[in-house]
Design a protein around this motif. Structure first.
Motif, PDB file in Angstrom:
ATOM      1  N   LEU A 167       0.749  -1.204   0.041  1.00 39.25           N
ATOM      2  CA  LEU A 167      -0.035  -0.076  -0.041  1.00 39.25           C
ATOM      3  C   LEU A 167       0.947   1.254   0.248  1.00 39.25           C
ATOM      4  N   PHE A 168       1.751   1.256   0.854  1.00 37.45           N
ATOM      5  CA  PHE A 168       2.586   2.630   1.147  1.00 37.45           C
ATOM      6  C   PHE A 168       3.811   2.611  -0.200  1.00 37.45           C
ATOM      7  N   LEU A 169       4.131   1.584  -0.604  1.00 42.03           N
ATOM      8  CA  LEU A 169       4.841   1.396  -1.869  1.00 42.03           C
ATOM      9  C   LEU A 169       4.332   1.882  -3.123  1.00 42.03           C
ATOM     10  N   THR A 170       3.141   1.782  -3.163  1.00 45.88           N
ATOM     11  CA  THR A 170       2.395   1.987  -4.312  1.00 45.88           C
ATOM     12  C   THR A 170       2.189   3.923  -4.349  1.00 45.88           C
ATOM     13  N   LEU A 171       1.755   4.056  -3.019  1.00 47.54           N
ATOM     14  CA  LEU A 171       1.568   5.562  -2.934  1.00 47.54           C
ATOM     15  C   LEU A 171       2.835   6.400  -3.109  1.00 47.54           C
ATOM     16  N   GLN A 172       3.951   5.740  -2.576  1.00 50.43           N
ATOM     17  CA  GLN A 172       5.296   6.471  -2.860  1.00 50.43           C
ATOM     18  C   GLN A 172       5.736   6.612  -4.025  1.00 50.43           C
ATOM     19  N   ASN A 173       5.528   5.082  -4.971  1.00 50.82           N
ATOM     20  CA  ASN A 173       5.962   5.396  -6.270  1.00 50.82           C
ATOM     21  C   ASN A 173       4.984   6.324  -7.202  1.00 50.82           C
ATOM     22  N   LEU A 174       3.933   6.332  -6.840  1.00 51.96           N
ATOM     23  CA  LEU A 174       3.039   7.102  -7.527  1.00 51.96           C
ATOM     24  C   LEU A 174       3.570   8.736  -7.480  1.00 51.96           C
ATOM     25  N   VAL A 175       4.074   9.135  -6.181  1.00 52.37           N
ATOM     26  CA  VAL A 175       4.751  10.494  -6.052  1.00 52.37           C
ATOM     27  C   VAL A 175       6.041  10.644  -6.772  1.00 52.37           C
ATOM     28  N   ILE A 176       6.766   9.579  -7.008  1.00 50.52           N
ATOM     29  CA  ILE A 176       7.993   9.523  -7.572  1.00 50.52           C
ATOM     30  C   ILE A 176       7.846   9.727  -9.074  1.00 50.52           C
ATOM     31  N   THR A 177       6.998   9.049  -9.345  1.00 53.01           N
ATOM     32  CA  THR A 177       6.520   8.830 -10.863  1.00 53.01           C
ATOM     33  C   THR A 177       6.314  10.270 -11.461  1.00 53.01           C
ATOM     34  N   PHE A 178       5.421  10.954 -10.517  1.00 53.92           N
ATOM     35  CA  PHE A 178       4.853  12.172 -10.961  1.00 53.92           C
ATOM     36  C   PHE A 178       6.042  13.232 -10.792  1.00 53.92           C
ATOM     37  N   LEU A 179       6.978  12.994  -9.901  1.00 50.94           N
ATOM     38  CA  LEU A 179       8.317  13.782  -9.905  1.00 50.94           C
ATOM     39  C   LEU A 179       9.155  13.680 -11.237  1.00 50.94           C
ATOM     40  N   ILE A 180       9.363  12.536 -11.555  1.00 54.09           N
ATOM     41  CA  ILE A 180       9.898  12.460 -12.859  1.00 54.09           C
ATOM     42  C   ILE A 180       9.135  12.945 -13.777  1.00 54.09           C
ATOM     43  N   VAL A 181       8.098  12.992 -13.870  1.00 52.17           N
ATOM     44  CA  VAL A 181       7.074  13.929 -15.158  1.00 52.17           C
ATOM     45  C   VAL A 181       7.436  15.329 -14.735  1.00 52.17           C
ATOM     46  N   LEU A 182       7.536  15.763 -13.419  1.00 52.74           N
ATOM     47  CA  LEU A 182       7.440  17.328 -13.166  1.00 52.74           C
ATOM     48  C   LEU A 182       9.072  17.862 -13.515  1.00 52.74           C
ATOM     49  N   TYR A 183       9.876  16.965 -13.101  1.00 48.67           N
ATOM     50  CA  TYR A 183      11.556  17.452 -13.390  1.00 48.67           C
ATOM     51  C   TYR A 183      12.011  16.582 -14.362  1.00 48.67           C
ATOM     52  N   GLN A 184      12.038  17.121 -15.816  1.00 49.45           N
ATOM     53  CA  GLN A 184      12.616  16.345 -16.809  1.00 49.45           C
ATOM     54  C   GLN A 184      14.160  16.227 -16.610  1.00 49.45           C
ATOM     55  N   SER A 185      14.623  15.074 -17.159  1.00 51.17           N
ATOM     56  CA  SER A 185      16.024  15.203 -17.454  1.00 51.17           C
ATOM     57  C   SER A 185      16.717  16.433 -18.070  1.00 51.17           C
ATOM     58  N   PRO A 186      17.819  16.742 -17.423  1.00 45.60           N
ATOM     59  CA  PRO A 186      18.479  18.185 -17.906  1.00 45.60           C
ATOM     60  C   PRO A 186      18.910  17.914 -19.359  1.00 45.60           C
ATOM     61  N   SER A 187      19.004  16.923 -19.578  1.00 50.25           N
ATOM     62  CA  SER A 187      19.563  16.709 -21.118  1.00 50.25           C
ATOM     63  C   SER A 187      18.519  16.809 -22.250  1.00 50.25           C
ATOM     64  N   SER A 188      17.313  16.695 -21.747  1.00 46.20           N
ATOM     65  CA  SER A 188      16.057  16.582 -22.350  1.00 46.20           C
ATOM     66  C   SER A 188      15.557  18.247 -22.625  1.00 46.20           C
ATOM     67  N   SER A 189      16.197  19.211 -22.096  1.00 45.14           N
ATOM     68  CA  SER A 189      15.565  20.448 -22.137  1.00 45.14           C
ATOM     69  C   SER A 189      16.647  21.339 -21.879  1.00 45.14           C
ATOM     70  N   HIS A 190      16.604  22.782 -22.467  1.00 46.15           N
ATOM     71  CA  HIS A 190      17.665  23.770 -22.426  1.00 46.15           C
ATOM     72  C   HIS A 190      17.114  24.817 -21.251  1.00 46.15           C
ATOM     73  N   GLN A 191      16.054  24.330 -20.759  1.00 49.02           N
ATOM     74  CA  GLN A 191      15.925  25.470 -19.642  1.00 49.02           C
ATOM     75  C   GLN A 191      16.687  24.859 -18.170  1.00 49.02           C
ATOM     76  N   SER A 192      16.912  25.972 -17.597  1.00 54.17           N
ATOM     77  CA  SER A 192      17.485  25.496 -16.305  1.00 54.17           C
ATOM     78  C   SER A 192      16.759  24.903 -15.120  1.00 54.17           C
ATOM     79  N   LEU A 193      17.248  24.111 -14.177  1.00 52.81           N
ATOM     80  CA  LEU A 193      16.400  23.507 -13.250  1.00 52.81           C
ATOM     81  C   LEU A 193      15.460  24.502 -12.598  1.00 52.81           C
ATOM     82  N   SER A 194      16.020  25.616 -12.406  1.00 48.61           N
ATOM     83  CA  SER A 194      14.975  26.427 -11.412  1.00 48.61           C
ATOM     84  C   SER A 194      13.920  27.264 -12.293  1.00 48.61           C
ATOM     85  N   THR A 195      13.856  27.348 -13.498  1.00 47.01           N
ATOM     86  CA  THR A 195      12.887  27.792 -14.124  1.00 47.01           C
ATOM     87  C   THR A 195      12.151  26.727 -15.022  1.00 47.01           C
TER      88      THR A 195
END
Length: 306
Positions: A109-137
């Protein structure tokens, strides 16, 4: 000693009886019969199960904090976390539908909920190599987040109302699903020769959790599907743990290189005028045109008036 153990207060006795049963409580606690192997294994299994559930409620927190603090999901495989989350969710609903003790599956139960959060964070913060934008912007992609939440809700609804027979088939599919879910992460690590923002604490805890869960499942449940799932997860987590040890020296180099490239990209352009060539002759202003009647270079005479 038995006079004390037979007269323990209710606040201790009742939870212990609820945990290991009246028979094992009398044998192990009241009679201090440590040679009762079956009850001893059952008590150890229950203790490990509770420890796994409690640990599972925070096992992914270091990974979440690492991604949020660095504002980067570099090294985390989106496909791996999606497949792993589905596998956790299927095992959760399968165990609950079969009314297994919560101590044997509660961490899902807890692993499912935490994995959902991490998966959403992966969507939120794309890899730096995939974008020319800075991390702060970098800004979150709202439509993607909405679709992600809708997909998670749809999976939960389907697993809630799916027939038990189909749910058993889905649980069987968690074996190849668990195998497939780890391959994107393992492949990405091998390709990059780095594990990026992958948390060593979380990976180590997963290895220990799988070891303990193998014991509790064999002792309390005896379900071959769950046992095989945990055995496979243990093997693949060991592979990822080995990659973290093998690529440990590569992390600092990659992070330093990335920081330098980001600083160069974000540094403002300073205008520097083109220097005058040293060999260029200095221009000399031409002498003014002499007035008419005055010889050039001669002396000007004035008449003396008496």
């Amino acid at each position: 000693m038995s006079a004390i153990t037979k007269n323990l207060p209710a606040i201790i006795r009742e939870p212990a009886v609820a945990l290991i049963g009246k028979e094992c409580y009398v044998s192990l606690v009241e009679n201090l019969n440590v040679s009762d192997v079956e009850c001893l294994k059952y008590a150890v299994s229950k203790g490990l199960g509770i420890a796994i559930v409690v640990g599972g409620s925070v096992i992914k927190i270091p990974q979440v904090l690492l991604v949020v603090r660095s504002r980067s999901a570099r090294g985390l495989s989106f496909a791996a976390y999606v497949l792993e989350t589905i596998s956790y969710a299927i095992s959760l609903f399968y165990s609950a539908r079969n009314q297994f003790p919560f101590s044997t599956y509660g961490e899902n139960l807890f692993l499912t909920l935490q994995n959902l959060v991490i998966t959403f964070l992966i969507v939120l913060y794309q890899s730096p190599s995939s974008s020319h934008q800075s991390l702060s912007t970098r800004q979150p992609k709202k439509p993607t987040g909405v679709l992600f939440a809708a997909a998670a809700a749809a999976v939960a609804i389907v697993l809630t109302f799916v027939p038990a027979r189909i749910l058993s088939i889905l649980q069987l599919l968690t074996l190849p699903l668990g195998l497939i879910s780890k391959f994107p992460q393992i492949t990405q690590n091998a390709r990059a020769q780095s594990t990026g923002q992958l948390s060593g604490i979380a990976v180590s805890a997963q290895i220990l959790g799988c070891l303990a869960r193998l014991f509790t499942t064999a002792t309390e449940v005896g379900d071959s599907l769950l046992t095989a799932s945990f055995a496979l997860a243990l093997l693949l987590n060991i592979v990822i743990g080995g990659q973290m040890l093998a690529y440990q020296g590569n992390e600092e180099v990659k992070e330093t290189t990335m920081d330098l490239s980001e600083k160069r990209a974000e540094a403002p352009h300073v205008y520097s005028p083109t220097p005058v060539a040293a060999s260029a002759p200095m221009s000399v202003p031409s002498s003014p045109t002499p007035r008419s009647g005055t010889p050039q270079g001669g002396r000007k005479w004035a008449r003396k008036v008496d």
